[in-house]
Write an enzyme that holds these catalytic residues in place. Structure first.
Site, short mmCIF file in Angstrom:
data_model
loop_
_atom_site.label_atom_id
_atom_site.label_comp_id
_atom_site.label_asym_id
_atom_site.label_seq_id
_atom_site.Cartn_x
_atom_site.Cartn_y
_atom_site.Cartn_z
N ASP A 1 -17.33 -26.75 34.75
CA ASP A 1 -16.59 -26.01 35.77
C ASP A 1 -16.33 -26.93 36.94
O ASP A 1 -17.13 -27.83 37.22
CB ASP A 1 -17.39 -24.79 36.23
N ASP B 1 -11.35 -20.50 31.98
CA ASP B 1 -11.73 -19.24 32.62
C ASP B 1 -10.52 -18.57 33.26
O ASP B 1 -10.36 -17.34 33.20
CB ASP B 1 -12.80 -19.47 33.69
#
EC number: 3.4.23.36
Length: 172
Positions: free
Chosen positions: A133, A152
């Site tokens: 991330d 995401d």
């Protein structure tokens, strides 16, 4: 039940695999953008390194061993296989739905985005044991939304499009 209702609105359900191709291409493009962005960020940043881009956005390399918002991240490692299996099962079911409803553009775009995002994160779990991330939004350095990635984002946008498609279908 929703599948039965949906097939009533399908003006000519997909009869050939060729109508599946645009949706698989969309999922593949999402996977490619996701993986290229993750490779780039891992080459440019050390773990937990952060670069302030705006007053509300940073690029920050972090790893997530869990699911959304680091759900189950502190577990012993079984979650890696669990979320990988869920992602692969979801991708298989989405492929089935895409083939069955290939002519329904908004529905299939939503599913293709969800599938591309899910598989992007599955690739991370298989290659690295965690999801990479790096998109870090915050408010005045006080509140940080959990870091996320392109996969995401695709899943969230796909879910929103899915809801929009359902609302439009229900109105008919």
């Amino acid at each position: 039940m929703a599948t039965k209702k949906r097939s009533n609105f399908s003006a000519g359900s997909a009869t050939s695999g060729s109508s599946l191709i645009p949706w698989l291409c969309l999922a593949t493009i999402i996977i490619l953008f996701d993986q290229v962005s993750k490779i780039t960020i891992t080459k440019l940043f050390a773990y937990a390194e952060s670069l302030s881009v705006t007053s509300f956005f940073n690029l920050t390399l972090v790893y997530n061993k869990g699911a959304a918002f680091s759900f189950l991240a502190a577990e012993s490692g079984w979650q890696r296989y669990f979320f990988t299996a869920i992602g692969l099962i979801a991708a298989a079911y989405i492929t089935y739905l895409l083939k069955r409803h290939a002519t329904q553009k908004l529905f299939c775009a939503a599913l293709a985005m969800i599938m591309g995002g899910a598989l992007g994160n599955v690739i991370d779990r298989l290659l690295y044991g965690h999801v990479i991330d790096f998109l870090d939004f915050h408010y005045q350095e006080i509140y940080h939304f959990p870091a996320f990635n392109i996969a995401d984002s695709a899943i969230c946008i796909g879910a929103a499009l899915f809801i929009l498609d359902e609302l439009r279908r229900v109105k008919k």
